[in-house]
Design a protein around this motif. Structure first.
Motif, PDB file in Angstrom:
ATOM      1  N   ALA A  51       6.873  16.067 -10.132  1.00  0.00           N
ATOM      2  CA  ALA A  51       7.675  17.281  -9.954  1.00  0.00           C
ATOM      3  C   ALA A  51       8.559  17.066  -8.733  1.00  0.00           C
ATOM      4  O   ALA A  51       8.171  17.343  -7.600  1.00  0.00           O
ATOM      5  N   ASP A  52       9.753  16.538  -8.961  1.00  0.00           N
ATOM      6  CA  ASP A  52      10.592  16.066  -7.853  1.00  0.00           C
ATOM      7  C   ASP A  52      12.064  16.066  -8.256  1.00  0.00           C
ATOM      8  O   ASP A  52      12.717  15.036  -8.319  1.00  0.00           O
ATOM      9  N   ARG A  53      12.576  17.260  -8.548  1.00  0.00           N
ATOM     10  CA  ARG A  53      13.984  17.350  -8.939  1.00  0.00           C
ATOM     11  C   ARG A  53      14.918  16.985  -7.779  1.00  0.00           C
ATOM     12  O   ARG A  53      16.009  16.452  -7.997  1.00  0.00           O
ATOM     13  N   GLU A  54      14.496  17.266  -6.565  1.00  0.00           N
ATOM     14  CA  GLU A  54      15.340  16.996  -5.393  1.00  0.00           C
ATOM     15  C   GLU A  54      15.684  15.516  -5.268  1.00  0.00           C
ATOM     16  O   GLU A  54      16.793  15.149  -4.874  1.00  0.00           O
ATOM     17  N   ASN A  55      14.732  14.654  -5.620  1.00  0.00           N
ATOM     18  CA  ASN A  55      14.938  13.215  -5.488  1.00  0.00           C
ATOM     19  C   ASN A  55      15.000  12.499  -6.838  1.00  0.00           C
ATOM     20  O   ASN A  55      14.833  11.281  -6.896  1.00  0.00           O
ATOM     21  N   PHE A  56      15.235  13.254  -7.900  1.00  0.00           N
ATOM     22  CA  PHE A  56      15.356  12.699  -9.252  1.00  0.00           C
ATOM     23  C   PHE A  56      14.108  11.917  -9.643  1.00  0.00           C
ATOM     24  O   PHE A  56      14.167  10.947 -10.388  1.00  0.00           O
ATOM     25  N   GLY A  57      12.958  12.326  -9.111  1.00  0.00           N
ATOM     26  CA  GLY A  57      11.699  11.689  -9.474  1.00  0.00           C
ATOM     27  C   GLY A  57      11.508  10.292  -8.953  1.00  0.00           C
ATOM     28  O   GLY A  57      10.627   9.568  -9.415  1.00  0.00           O
ATOM     29  N   ARG A  58      12.296   9.914  -7.959  1.00  0.00           N
ATOM     30  CA  ARG A  58      12.256   8.524  -7.490  1.00  0.00           C
ATOM     31  C   ARG A  58      11.599   8.356  -6.126  1.00  0.00           C
ATOM     32  O   ARG A  58      11.673   7.285  -5.525  1.00  0.00           O
ATOM     33  N   SER A  59      10.914   9.396  -5.637  1.00  0.00           N
ATOM     34  CA  SER A  59      10.190   9.303  -4.375  1.00  0.00           C
ATOM     35  C   SER A  59       8.695   9.182  -4.645  1.00  0.00           C
ATOM     36  O   SER A  59       8.137   9.929  -5.457  1.00  0.00           O
ATOM     37  N   ALA A  60       8.061   8.241  -3.961  1.00  0.00           N
ATOM     38  CA  ALA A  60       6.630   8.024  -4.128  1.00  0.00           C
ATOM     39  C   ALA A  60       5.854   9.266  -3.702  1.00  0.00           C
ATOM     40  O   ALA A  60       6.244   9.977  -2.773  1.00  0.00           O
ATOM     41  N   GLN A  61       4.750   9.526  -4.405  1.00  0.00           N
ATOM     42  CA  GLN A  61       3.898  10.664  -4.083  1.00  0.00           C
ATOM     43  C   GLN A  61       2.437  10.252  -4.185  1.00  0.00           C
ATOM     44  O   GLN A  61       2.083   9.338  -4.940  1.00  0.00           O
ATOM     45  N   SER A  62       1.608  10.957  -3.437  1.00  0.00           N
ATOM     46  CA  SER A  62       0.160  10.800  -3.563  1.00  0.00           C
ATOM     47  C   SER A  62      -0.340  11.843  -4.549  1.00  0.00           C
ATOM     48  O   SER A  62      -0.014  13.023  -4.431  1.00  0.00           O
ATOM     49  N   ILE A  63      -1.122  11.404  -5.534  1.00  0.00           N
ATOM     50  CA  ILE A  63      -1.588  12.318  -6.571  1.00  0.00           C
ATOM     51  C   ILE A  63      -2.975  11.880  -7.038  1.00  0.00           C
ATOM     52  O   ILE A  63      -3.256  10.678  -7.136  1.00  0.00           O
ATOM     53  N   SER A  64      -3.829  12.834  -7.306  1.00  0.00           N
ATOM     54  CA  SER A  64      -5.166  12.514  -7.800  1.00  0.00           C
ATOM     55  C   SER A  64      -5.091  12.159  -9.278  1.00  0.00           C
ATOM     56  O   SER A  64      -4.164  12.592  -9.992  1.00  0.00           O
ATOM     57  N   PRO A  65      -6.057  11.401  -9.787  1.00  0.00           N
ATOM     58  CA  PRO A  65      -6.065  11.101 -11.228  1.00  0.00           C
ATOM     59  C   PRO A  65      -6.088  12.362 -12.093  1.00  0.00           C
ATOM     60  O   PRO A  65      -5.408  12.412 -13.128  1.00  0.00           O
ATOM     61  N   GLY A  66      -6.841  13.385 -11.673  1.00  0.00           N
ATOM     62  CA  GLY A  66      -6.891  14.614 -12.451  1.00  0.00           C
ATOM     63  C   GLY A  66      -5.549  15.310 -12.529  1.00  0.00           C
ATOM     64  O   GLY A  66      -5.148  15.807 -13.588  1.00  0.00           O
TER      65      GLY A  66
END
Length: 251
Positions: free
Chosen positions: A63-78
């Protein structure tokens, strides 16, 4: 019978001329609204794909419209599982009401690149695809953790290579932070594609010859000259003796 290759493009992002690209490709990965696109664009792009006989895939992202989905994120498997499942279902609603079937899932941007090397993230995405519909094809970077995870879950996987992105010596994509991450001339991109198809190799940015399997060739639809690239790459692929056709889902 000529050998076949899938030629895919990321569409429905609201930044390119999708209608001009579609006559030259066999598969489209449609933005699901999290990095780009909208419900209206999803519906419109599905309709265009039906008109041109192009196979349709979901293109989930962070969920990253500001960066066109091209910024790395930390996310849990769930959370990654839920994010993938939600976006597949959103696009599939438009696909089903158009009387079509969803053919594949291909993560976008940082979601895709992180899943290429992060096994837990790859497992979460592959599991979501399988749980939604085990007949779906999972697209991932050739030789990556994502395609391995898909195979482990019984999915058909497509090993994807890129027409106009440069590669590193370890077969990863050159980071977009580098000015030379993209190939700017269609003739050079065509040479890269033909080497992939005929020899199964790509020349890395630093000069090494890297083995790389390509079941599908991707062109980014957000580049301003994407329609011209699509036309010229389609011509080069066919001139090399290959038919452009989409992979078939398992069921």
């Amino acid at each position: 019978m000529k050998p076949g290759i899938d030629f895919n493009c990321d569409l429905g992002e609201g930044v390119g001329d999708d209608a001009a690209i579609l006559p030259f490709i066999s598969s489209a990965s449609i933005a699901c609204g999290f990095h780009a696109g909208s419900p209206d664009l999803m519906r419109e792009t599905v309709s265009l794909c039906r008109e041109h006989g192009v196979a349709i895939g979901a293109h989930p992202s962070f969920a990253d419209r500001e960066n066109f989905g091209r910024s790395a994120q930390s996310i849990s498997p769930g959370d990654a599982y839920a994010l993938t499942l939600y976006q597949i279902g959103a696009l599939d609603a438009f696909v089903r009401t158009a009387g079509l079937r969803l053919n594949h899932v291909k993560p976008h941007g940082a979601f895709y690149n992180q899943a290429a090397r992060d096994r837990e993230l790859a497992d979460a995405i592959a599991t979501a695809v399988r749980d939604y519909d085990p007949g779906l094809i999972l697209y991932g970077l050739a030789g990556s953790a994502l395609t391995q995870a898909g195979t482990m879950r019984g999915l058909r996987v497509v090993q994807e290579a890129f027409a106009e992105r440069r590669y590193e010596a370890d077969a990863t994509l050159t980071p977009r932070s580098r000015a030379d991450a993209s190939i700017e001339h269609s003739a050079e991109a065509a040479m890269q594609v033909i080497a992939l198809l005929r020899d199964g190799t790509v020349t890395a940015r630093t000069g090494e010859l890297v083995p790389l399997r390509a079941d599908s060739i991707c062109l980014h639809g957000d580049r301003p000259d994407a329609a011209r690239f699509a036309r010229e790459l389609r011509m080069a692929i066919e001139k090399a003796g290959f038919d452009v056709r989409a992979p078939e889902r398992l069921g």
